[in-house]
Design a protein around this motif. Structure first.
Motif, PDB file in Angstrom:
ATOM      1  N   ILE A 163       4.939   6.245  22.138  1.00 16.79           N
ATOM      2  CA  ILE A 163       5.411   7.008  23.486  1.00 16.79           C
ATOM      3  C   ILE A 163       6.522   6.047  24.164  1.00 16.79           C
ATOM      4  O   ILE A 163       7.414   6.738  24.653  1.00 16.79           O
ATOM      5  CB  ILE A 163       4.024   6.723  24.565  1.00 16.79           C
ATOM      6  CG1 ILE A 163       2.869   7.624  24.028  1.00 16.79           C
ATOM      7  CG2 ILE A 163       4.364   7.002  25.811  1.00 16.79           C
ATOM      8  CD1 ILE A 163       3.091   9.046  24.045  1.00 16.79           C
ATOM      9  N   SER A 164       6.346   4.783  23.842  1.00 15.73           N
ATOM     10  CA  SER A 164       7.802   3.881  24.278  1.00 15.73           C
ATOM     11  C   SER A 164       8.926   4.566  23.634  1.00 15.73           C
ATOM     12  O   SER A 164       9.891   4.445  24.340  1.00 15.73           O
ATOM     13  CB  SER A 164       7.411   2.582  23.930  1.00 15.73           C
ATOM     14  OG  SER A 164       8.615   1.789  24.354  1.00 15.73           O
ATOM     15  N   ARG A 167      10.025   8.105  25.068  1.00 20.18           N
ATOM     16  CA  ARG A 167      10.326   8.229  26.480  1.00 20.18           C
ATOM     17  C   ARG A 167      11.989   7.629  26.618  1.00 20.18           C
ATOM     18  O   ARG A 167      12.479   8.049  27.614  1.00 20.18           O
ATOM     19  CB  ARG A 167       9.591   7.242  27.280  1.00 20.18           C
ATOM     20  CG  ARG A 167       8.139   7.887  27.509  1.00 20.18           C
ATOM     21  CD  ARG A 167       7.277   6.948  28.470  1.00 20.18           C
ATOM     22  NE  ARG A 167       7.890   7.058  29.737  1.00 20.18           N
ATOM     23  CZ  ARG A 167       7.270   6.579  30.868  1.00 20.18           C
ATOM     24  NH1 ARG A 167       6.237   5.882  30.654  1.00 20.18           N
ATOM     25  NH2 ARG A 167       7.627   6.596  32.042  1.00 20.18           N
ATOM     26  N   LYS A 168      12.433   6.900  25.509  1.00 16.56           N
ATOM     27  CA  LYS A 168      13.793   6.467  25.559  1.00 16.56           C
ATOM     28  C   LYS A 168      14.655   7.575  25.183  1.00 16.56           C
ATOM     29  O   LYS A 168      15.774   7.493  25.427  1.00 16.56           O
ATOM     30  CB  LYS A 168      13.945   5.210  24.705  1.00 16.56           C
ATOM     31  CG  LYS A 168      13.045   4.027  25.015  1.00 16.56           C
ATOM     32  CD  LYS A 168      13.160   2.908  23.765  1.00 16.56           C
ATOM     33  CE  LYS A 168      12.686   1.766  24.085  1.00 16.56           C
ATOM     34  NZ  LYS A 168      12.597   0.544  22.975  1.00 16.56           N
ATOM     35  N   HIS A 170      16.067  10.896  26.126  1.00 16.51           N
ATOM     36  CA  HIS A 170      16.039  11.747  27.161  1.00 16.51           C
ATOM     37  C   HIS A 170      16.277  13.159  26.714  1.00 16.51           C
ATOM     38  O   HIS A 170      15.907  14.129  27.706  1.00 16.51           O
ATOM     39  CB  HIS A 170      17.335  11.395  27.828  1.00 16.51           C
ATOM     40  CG  HIS A 170      17.416  10.001  28.484  1.00 16.51           C
ATOM     41  ND1 HIS A 170      16.529   9.366  29.365  1.00 16.51           N
ATOM     42  CD2 HIS A 170      18.194   8.760  28.210  1.00 16.51           C
ATOM     43  CE1 HIS A 170      16.659   8.131  29.610  1.00 16.51           C
ATOM     44  NE2 HIS A 170      17.414   7.935  28.875  1.00 16.51           N
ATOM     45  N   VAL A 205       2.139   9.171  30.895  1.00 13.41           N
ATOM     46  CA  VAL A 205       2.680  10.237  30.175  1.00 13.41           C
ATOM     47  C   VAL A 205       2.751  11.575  30.799  1.00 13.41           C
ATOM     48  O   VAL A 205       3.878  12.225  30.883  1.00 13.41           O
ATOM     49  CB  VAL A 205       1.889  10.376  28.933  1.00 13.41           C
ATOM     50  CG1 VAL A 205       2.214  11.677  28.161  1.00 13.41           C
ATOM     51  CG2 VAL A 205       1.800   9.324  27.937  1.00 13.41           C
ATOM     52  N   TRP A 208       5.404  11.293  33.473  1.00 14.45           N
ATOM     53  CA  TRP A 208       7.017  11.475  32.496  1.00 14.45           C
ATOM     54  C   TRP A 208       7.227  12.953  32.370  1.00 14.45           C
ATOM     55  O   TRP A 208       8.209  13.365  32.634  1.00 14.45           O
ATOM     56  CB  TRP A 208       6.574  10.375  31.361  1.00 14.45           C
ATOM     57  CG  TRP A 208       7.740  10.749  30.343  1.00 14.45           C
ATOM     58  CD1 TRP A 208       9.333  10.764  30.669  1.00 14.45           C
ATOM     59  CD2 TRP A 208       7.525  11.200  29.036  1.00 14.45           C
ATOM     60  NE1 TRP A 208       9.725  11.489  29.495  1.00 14.45           N
ATOM     61  CE2 TRP A 208       8.811  11.441  28.538  1.00 14.45           C
ATOM     62  CE3 TRP A 208       6.444  11.323  28.115  1.00 14.45           C
ATOM     63  CZ2 TRP A 208       9.250  11.765  27.110  1.00 14.45           C
ATOM     64  CZ3 TRP A 208       6.703  11.557  26.715  1.00 14.45           C
ATOM     65  CH2 TRP A 208       8.052  11.694  26.274  1.00 14.45           C
ATOM     66  N   GLU A 212      10.091  15.223  33.969  1.00 16.22           N
ATOM     67  CA  GLU A 212      11.092  16.217  33.091  1.00 16.22           C
ATOM     68  C   GLU A 212      10.997  17.767  33.322  1.00 16.22           C
ATOM     69  O   GLU A 212      11.504  18.281  32.515  1.00 16.22           O
ATOM     70  CB  GLU A 212      10.526  15.858  31.577  1.00 16.22           C
ATOM     71  CG  GLU A 212      10.976  14.521  31.109  1.00 16.22           C
ATOM     72  CD  GLU A 212      12.437  14.190  30.619  1.00 16.22           C
ATOM     73  OE1 GLU A 212      13.029  15.237  30.660  1.00 16.22           O
ATOM     74  OE2 GLU A 212      12.706  12.914  30.954  1.00 16.22           O
TER      75      GLU A 212
END
Length: 759
Positions: A163-164, A167-168, A170, A205, A208, A212
């Motif tokens: 997940i990390s 998320r980076k 884009h 999540v 996030w 988006e």
């Protein structure tokens, strides 16, 4: 061999193993080394050589340490990832092109800790995986499934790291939506929503994905100008997100944060945007169907279908649905667009069906509109019902119901609509019938007023039912096929009749019926009292039949020689069912668990059958048993034991030419044998055979199977006296004619009376 003596073995001590035997054991070494181990011992072994082995996947899941150490090397992991993300050479044979990519995917997703740690902890490998999304569409569907399965496994096993990493990126959501035409991308999005644990990380999540604008971007894909596959997958993704979010919300505590994705989906703004995309510019069948699927999911209840609707409405309209009001408010101004779809659907070409050519098919778009109207009516929302009445949508649906004779999908939805209107009317207030007339549009209903009166006046439901029923009868009389909607029409008619008995709407419907023309009222009363009642009787399945069971159709026209006394039948039926059932269950003691696994208990059932002890006990306090005994004493004379006993098992000469009367002991022995074998139950009627001339084979005139069964450890039967002489029996049956048998020498089986048994 006998000419040569065996060589003498030297003497050896008795203690310890024989030296010769020990050497022979080690000579035939039973310890085998697998081919996989032999390959791993080589220093130059390659990944492809190992993947050629059939048991490579089993060895990996069994966590063969040497194999895992080899696979987790950097160059091996890089090669495995390349296999699932790069197109195989086109010159390979088709069945071999994706052999190694498939094995590579299975190895990477085998859920082995060493491989998961290596793949999830190495950012270079994750970058190589992510690069697959950056390819130009369309993606190879098989490789897309390998990629989605691998990433999905990492999301579930190495959640924080993956997940990390994502998320980076884009452009991650944009790339996934670009390839949404591949169903594997839809699965990837759903894994992000449903497979992330613990709850705080899952909420991160969801936030996030909401940031988006995932829901809004999926909604925009359901547009007239998009390709069909992209629209379909976007619609299915939204439907799955709704169901997953609602299920997870029900499982979490009330104090948990609301799901932001579900909140956006149910918002009036998003539903309005969806409806605008569906009907903007030139509407197509695809956009209408896919958009309506999302709306139906938003309107879903926990229980669907006609039976569930009846249960919900019986509890009151307020318990039926808990639909977000924002969804209904967004739908209300667009109901006219759905009405226009019913009148002017997207053009469809003629299709050939099993009943002929259909020039103008109903189409999936109009069917989805019918489903939507049924769902909206089940909400019992006042403003929605008012708008549906003003648009006369129910009238249009009934027109389609009778036009498309064989479309049962449509018939069921129209039936649901009628049931919703009538059942919700039983729990609300209705406007007086005097305020309605045939020409004027229906009055505006209040917040809790369903469109009840227009169903009978504007839609002319009763007249349509009568006309369609009479038309079907006429077609069937002329030799035609029964109309395909008759089953649904029967249930609609029954729903109307049942609602006539409900107090809140009884007077309302009766007033509406009184306003019908006189001939129509008479036709309806005759239809309900005769035609519908007879149809319901034919459609009712008797679980227990008290009719006699015959061995052949030839017995159907025969009449029983015994009086058809209902008191005897009822007394015996009650007595037999109560006593035999109770003893069978108590003594046999079967339960559901003994039938759950047949393989394990294959002999248990037969062992239990061997232990059955049929013991019919007469309860003097039972009214049924007392009536049974009284009827027996009134109708049957007791047997007299014959002085001249005869061995019934003695060999006799069989002559089929003639027959004579049987002696009582034959009847007694036959009845005793029947009871001892436990084949037939105690019967209130007898087996009768014709009485003919003399023969060495004696046949009973009337073998009574009414037995006095005594309570005890086994069966005991007391056979009384019965007069079997003469041309008639104590039952009053006359002697049958023997003319045919005397002429031919054969028994006349057509005069045999049927065996009377209870099932």
């Amino acid at each position: 061999c006998s000419q040569h003596s065996a060589p003498q073995m030297p003497a050896r001590p008795r203690t310890g193993p024989p030296a010769a035997a020990s050497s022979m054991f080690w000579k035939f070494d039973l310890h085998t080394t697998s081919h996989m181990e032999q390959l791993l011992e080589r220093e130059d072994v390659t990944l492809h050589e190992l993947m050629e082995e059939e048991d490579v996947l089993q060895e990996c899941k069994a966590q063969n340490r040497r194999l895992l150490l080899f696979l987790s090397q950097d160059h091996c992991m890089q090669e495995l990832v390349s296999l699932i993300t790069e197109e195989p050479p086109a010159d390979l044979e088709e069945k071999l092109r994706f052999k190694f990519p498939n094995i590579a995917c299975e190895l990477l997703t085998s859920d082995v800790g060493m491989i998961n740690d290596k793949l999830g902890g190495d950012e270079a490998l994750l970058e190589k995986l992510y690069h697959f999304l950056e390819k130009e569409p369309p993606l190879n569907p098989l490789l897309a499934s390998f990629f989605s399965k691998t990433i999905g496994n990492l999301i579930a096993r190495k959640t924080e790291q993956v997940i990390s990493f994502l998320r980076k990126k884009h452009s991650f959501i944009s790339l996934v939506l670009t390839h949404i035409d591949a169903s594997a991308m839809m699965d990837l999005l759903l894994r992000l929503i449903s497979c992330v644990e613990p709850a705080p990380l899952r909420q991160e999540v969801l936030n996030w994905l909401n940031d988006e604008r995932l829901i809004q971007r999926l909604t925009e894909l359901i547009h007239t100008g998009r390709d069909e596959e992209r629209q379909s997958n976007a619609s299915q993704t939204l439907c799955d997100i709704i169901r997953l979010s609602r299920d997870q919300a029900n499982q979490l505590a009330e104090a948990a944060e609301p799901d932001p994705l579900l909140a956006v989906l149910e918002s009036q703004e998003n539903v309005s945007a969806l409806l605008k995309s569906m009907f903007e510019a030139d509407r197509t069948d695809v956009s209408v169907v896919n958009g309506t699927q999302v709306l139906l999911t938003l309107l879903e209840s926990r229980r669907t279908g006609l039976e569930g609707l009846m249960d919900l409405c019986s509890q009151g309209s307020e318990c039926a649905y808990s639909v977000s009001s924002s969804v209904l408010r967004a739908l209300e101004p667009h109901l006219k667009d759905f009405q226009q779809l019913l009148l002017d659907p997207p053009k469809k070409s003629a299709i050939l069906t099993t009943v002929g050519v259909l020039e103008q098919p109903l189409g999936n778009a109009r069917l989805q509109v019918a489903r939507l109207v049924a769902a909206l009516l089940q909400t019992n929302d006042g403003a929605i019902c008012q708008e549906l009445c003003q648009l006369s949508i129910m009238d249009k649906l009934l027109d389609l119901f009778f036009k498309y004779t064989w479309n049962n999908f449509l018939h069921f939805q129209v039936e649901l609509c009628v049931a919703s209107i009538l059942n919700h009317s039983a729990h609300g207030t209705l406007p007086p019938a005097s305020q309605q007339n045939h020409e004027d549009p229906p009055p505006k209903a209040g917040p809790q007023d369903p469109p009840h009166s227009p169903l009978f006046q504007q839609c002319r439901l009763m007249q349509r039912i009568l006309d369609a029923w009479e038309e079907n009868d006429k077609i069937q009389v002329e030799g035609g096929a029964r109309r395909g909607y008759m089953g649904h029409l029967t249930r609609i008619a029954n729903t109307v009749v049942q609602n006539l008995e409900k107090v809140p709407v009884q007077s309302q419907i009766r007033d509406l019926i009184k306003e019908l023309p006189e001939d129509c009222r008479g036709r309806w009363e005759t239809f309900v009292g005769e035609t519908l009642r007879e149809t319901n009787r034919k459609n009712t399945v008797d679980l227990v039949s008290t009719h006699n069971l015959h061995s052949s159709s030839e017995d159907d026209d025969m009449e029983s020689p015994f009086p058809n006394d209902l008191s005897i039948q009822q007394a015996f039926s009650d007595y037999q069912i109560q006593q035999m059932t109770a003893n069978f269950v108590d003594q046999f003691g079967f339960n559901d668990e003994e039938f759950s696994e047949h393989d394990e208990n294959i002999n248990a059932t037969f062992d239990r059958i061997a232990e059955i002890n049929f013991n019919v006990e007469a309860d003097d306090s039972s009214a049924s048993a007392a009536a049974f005994e009284a009827c027996c004493k009134e109708r049957i004379q007791q047997f007299d034991d014959c002085e001249d006993e005869e061995d019934i098992w003695e060999d006799k000469e069989i002559n089929y030419a003639k027959q004579e009367e049987a002696e009582p002991e034959v009847a007694a022995a036959a009845a005793a044998t029947t009871v001892a074998q436990g084949v037939e139950s105690v019967e209130s009627q007898s087996r009768c055979f014709p009485s003919n001339s003399s023969s060495s084979l004696r046949q009973p005139v009337c073998t009574a199977s009414i037995l006095t069964v005594c309570v005890g450890p086994g069966w005991t039967a007391d056979f009384g006296e019965v007069d079997v002489s003469g041309s008639s029996s104590s039952w009053g049956s006359s002697e049958p004619s023997t003319a045919d048998t005397n002429d031919t020498g054969w028994a006349n089986f057509t005069e045999f009376q049927p065996f009377c048994r209870y099932g």
